[in-house]
Design an enzyme around this catalytic site. Sequence first.
Site: not given
Ligand code: MRU
Length: 354
Positions: A45-47, A88, A195, A236, A246-247
Amino acid sequence: MIPTVEWKDGIVRMLNQTKLPTEVVYEDCKDYQTVARGIKELWVRGAPAIGVSAAMGLALGARQVDVSDFDSFWPKFEAICAEMAATRPTAVNLFWAIERVKQFVQANKDKSIDAIRELLVKESQRIHDEDIAVNKRIGAYGAPFVSDDDNIITHCNAGSIATAGYGTAEGVMRAAVEEGKKIHVYMDETRPVLQGARLTAWELMEEKIPCTLVTDNMAGYLLFHDMVDLAIVGADRIAKNGDVANKIGTYSLAVLCKEHGIPFYVAAPFSTIDFSTDSGVDIPIEERDPREVTHVFGKVQIAPDGVNVLNPAFDVTPARYITAIITEKGAFRPQDIHHLSDPKRDTERFRVHP
Ligand code: MRU
């Protein structure tokens, strides 16, 4: 730093981050369907990491299309791309990577399908390697915004394992430490998937960067008591007007920072900027399984059976709460992001400095 995702002998190996911090487990994906499942289920996970995984998944997918001419190959490959895109909805890096791969295949349509398959593996590895290089440049541009002895707050995980390596928000922290600065990081636990507690705490401790875990609702306490100098988070999707998805919980933290006069930085690669989305309200927000909220990590039930649940995985922080967006091309005021849509335009005059 351990690999997030890698291509190894015709297999995509994904770090199953749902098992962290107690177990380090890699999943061997032999087909694109398993990669798509891994993205959906947050193994990776993470963009940026989602984008890299998708590209490698498509390289697997091309091997699963059993035809030898381009006209038969293309519609089948496009269908695989559509399946990957449906994993996603919020992180734009997923769509960016899929589009890059599609254009790459089109540019090589005169070659044999076998040659395209081989080239796609190389292209997905290039996307992987470029991401690490980009993160290091983000770190270099971001580190000067961090001073010696700073206390930093971060939300979610924008570390090495949210990318191909090095990280975005954590890349800035890492670069500051590499410059010899002493820092201390507060990480929000980041309900509901944790996370911050599971991943950021694990990564920072592995890196020996001093850090302290707090629950999400403690951020106000920290700011009220003057315990934080700056906030750095990842993104994201960044809209053309500088709004940032973002999250979930990022927006609340940004509002708190504004109230307390604390700079709020977003660190992200250019591939996270979506110039086709005008503003944050147009960003699709993923709604996830209510069970993430009613149960602690799918195990311990913490809410009554049948309770109504809302579980948006992301929120949007309006541009006015963001001090600067730190990218591999420099740091910019979010209000200036729209000037950067033309890749040929000189970004220098829009850069902001500490
Ligand atoms: O749901 P996730 O864990 O994929 O969410 C991740 C985030 O919100 C991160 O902050 C974002 O993707 C940046 S990762 C470099």
